[in-house]
Design a protein around this motif. Sequence first.
Motif, PDB file in Angstrom:
ATOM      1  N   LYS A  68      -4.948  -8.114   8.089  1.00 22.05           N
ATOM      2  CA  LYS A  68      -4.950  -6.438   7.395  1.00 22.05           C
ATOM      3  C   LYS A  68      -3.929  -5.769   5.906  1.00 22.05           C
ATOM      4  N   ALA A  69      -4.517  -5.458   5.380  1.00 23.64           N
ATOM      5  CA  ALA A  69      -3.977  -5.066   4.140  1.00 23.64           C
ATOM      6  C   ALA A  69      -3.219  -3.711   4.274  1.00 23.64           C
ATOM      7  N   ARG A  70      -2.096  -4.296   2.843  1.00 26.15           N
ATOM      8  CA  ARG A  70      -0.929  -2.655   3.138  1.00 26.15           C
ATOM      9  C   ARG A  70      -0.923  -2.320   1.562  1.00 26.15           C
ATOM     10  N   VAL A  71      -1.559  -1.433   1.406  1.00 32.06           N
ATOM     11  CA  VAL A  71      -1.013  -0.879  -0.376  1.00 32.06           C
ATOM     12  C   VAL A  71      -0.213   0.306  -0.153  1.00 32.06           C
ATOM     13  N   THR A  72       0.217  -0.221  -0.998  1.00 28.84           N
ATOM     14  CA  THR A  72       1.817   0.389  -1.099  1.00 28.84           C
ATOM     15  C   THR A  72       2.061   1.385  -2.976  1.00 28.84           C
ATOM     16  N   VAL A  73       1.629   2.389  -3.017  1.00 24.17           N
ATOM     17  CA  VAL A  73       1.081   3.001  -4.053  1.00 24.17           C
ATOM     18  C   VAL A  73       2.547   3.520  -4.599  1.00 24.17           C
ATOM     19  N   THR A  74       2.879   3.644  -5.938  1.00 23.85           N
ATOM     20  CA  THR A  74       3.872   4.101  -6.367  1.00 23.85           C
ATOM     21  C   THR A  74       3.546   5.155  -7.672  1.00 23.85           C
ATOM     22  N   LYS A 111       4.000   6.271  -1.195  1.00 17.11           N
ATOM     23  CA  LYS A 111       3.052   5.499   0.301  1.00 17.11           C
ATOM     24  C   LYS A 111       2.270   4.567   0.386  1.00 17.11           C
ATOM     25  N   LEU A 112       2.779   4.237   2.005  1.00 19.98           N
ATOM     26  CA  LEU A 112       1.757   2.656   2.075  1.00 19.98           C
ATOM     27  C   LEU A 112       0.449   3.126   3.254  1.00 19.98           C
ATOM     28  N   ILE A 113      -0.274   2.369   2.704  1.00 17.63           N
ATOM     29  CA  ILE A 113      -1.489   2.371   3.252  1.00 17.63           C
ATOM     30  C   ILE A 113      -2.204   1.059   4.057  1.00 17.63           C
ATOM     31  N   GLU A 114      -1.555   0.697   5.167  1.00 25.56           N
ATOM     32  CA  GLU A 114      -1.947  -0.248   5.797  1.00 25.56           C
ATOM     33  C   GLU A 114      -4.198   0.299   6.686  1.00 25.56           C
ATOM     34  N   ILE A 115      -4.545  -0.706   6.288  1.00 28.27           N
ATOM     35  CA  ILE A 115      -6.449  -1.249   6.323  1.00 28.27           C
ATOM     36  C   ILE A 115      -6.242  -2.376   7.517  1.00 28.27           C
ATOM     37  N   GLU A 116      -6.882  -1.797   8.582  1.00 22.97           N
ATOM     38  CA  GLU A 116      -7.580  -3.237   9.783  1.00 22.97           C
ATOM     39  C   GLU A 116      -8.763  -3.669   8.575  1.00 22.97           C
ATOM     40  N   LEU A 117      -8.876  -5.176   8.188  1.00 19.50           N
ATOM     41  CA  LEU A 117     -10.412  -5.674   8.019  1.00 19.50           C
ATOM     42  C   LEU A 117     -10.693  -6.286   8.971  1.00 19.50           C
ATOM     43  N   GLU A 118     -12.140  -6.124   8.651  1.00 21.05           N
ATOM     44  CA  GLU A 118     -13.316  -7.049   9.310  1.00 21.05           C
ATOM     45  C   GLU A 118     -13.273  -8.625   8.250  1.00 21.05           C
ATOM     46  N   GLN A 119     -12.668  -8.631   7.527  1.00 19.87           N
ATOM     47  CA  GLN A 119     -13.116  -9.901   6.548  1.00 19.87           C
ATOM     48  C   GLN A 119     -12.205 -10.881   6.464  1.00 19.87           C
ATOM     49  N   THR A 120     -12.241 -11.881   6.597  1.00 19.22           N
ATOM     50  CA  THR A 120     -11.321 -13.523   7.020  1.00 19.22           C
ATOM     51  C   THR A 120     -11.076 -13.537   5.344  1.00 19.22           C
ATOM     52  N   ASP A 121     -12.529 -13.580   4.555  1.00 17.79           N
ATOM     53  CA  ASP A 121     -12.476 -14.174   3.147  1.00 17.79           C
ATOM     54  C   ASP A 121     -10.466 -13.779   2.584  1.00 17.79           C
ATOM     55  N   ARG A 122      -9.810 -14.630   2.783  1.00 18.49           N
ATOM     56  CA  ARG A 122      -8.395 -13.498   1.462  1.00 18.49           C
ATOM     57  C   ARG A 122      -8.903 -13.091   0.103  1.00 18.49           C
ATOM     58  N   ASP A 123      -9.641 -13.759  -0.606  1.00 16.37           N
ATOM     59  CA  ASP A 123     -10.013 -13.673  -2.106  1.00 16.37           C
ATOM     60  C   ASP A 123     -10.967 -12.661  -1.616  1.00 16.37           C
ATOM     61  N   SER A 124     -12.171 -12.148  -1.370  1.00 11.19           N
ATOM     62  CA  SER A 124     -12.855 -11.807  -0.928  1.00 11.19           C
ATOM     63  C   SER A 124     -12.215  -9.753  -0.081  1.00 11.19           C
ATOM     64  N   ALA A 125     -11.591 -10.350   0.446  1.00  7.76           N
ATOM     65  CA  ALA A 125     -10.805  -9.516   0.792  1.00  7.76           C
ATOM     66  C   ALA A 125      -9.660  -8.773   0.338  1.00  7.76           C
ATOM     67  N   ARG A 126      -9.046  -9.270  -1.086  1.00  3.09           N
ATOM     68  CA  ARG A 126      -8.173  -8.417  -1.537  1.00  3.09           C
ATOM     69  C   ARG A 126      -8.972  -8.177  -2.793  1.00  3.09           C
ATOM     70  N   GLU A 163      -0.874  -6.433   0.018  1.00  2.00           N
ATOM     71  CA  GLU A 163      -0.099  -7.545   0.788  1.00  2.00           C
ATOM     72  C   GLU A 163      -1.472  -7.354   1.738  1.00  2.00           C
ATOM     73  N   LEU A 164      -1.685  -8.965   2.206  1.00  2.00           N
ATOM     74  CA  LEU A 164      -3.225  -8.769   2.835  1.00  2.00           C
ATOM     75  C   LEU A 164      -1.569 -10.410   3.701  1.00  2.00           C
ATOM     76  N   VAL A 165      -2.563 -10.093   4.981  1.00  2.00           N
ATOM     77  CA  VAL A 165      -1.385 -10.763   6.258  1.00  2.00           C
ATOM     78  C   VAL A 165      -2.366 -10.633   7.528  1.00  2.00           C
ATOM     79  N   ASN A 166      -2.064 -11.989   7.930  1.00  2.00           N
ATOM     80  CA  ASN A 166      -2.643 -12.414   8.463  1.00  2.00           C
ATOM     81  C   ASN A 166      -3.158 -12.093  10.123  1.00  2.00           C
TER      82      ASN A 166
END
Length: 80
Positions: A2-8, A40-55, A77-80
């Motif tokens: 999961k990725a959490r993106v905080t936009v300000t 705003k906070l945006i949460e995104i579920e990713l299939e990607q398992t590699d942290r660098d690629s996901a970022r 912020e990346l969360v497993n």
Amino acid sequence: MKARVTVTLKKGVLDPQGKAIEGALSTLGFDGVDNVRQGKLIEIELEQTDRDSARKQVEQMCEKLLANTVIENYAIELVN
């Protein structure tokens, strides 16, 4: 993953919604509150398992759609 993106909004960019929240808090009796900024906070579920690629993938999403980088900052912020 999961990725959490905080936009300000960037410093110096007028934040009328933040000012409205600040005024409402004052009206409700919350004294000593100053310089409220909203975002705003945006949460995104990713299939990607590699942290660098996901970022990198989420950074591209932010640059292309999720944030207006002229007036907004974003944090990922990346969360497993």
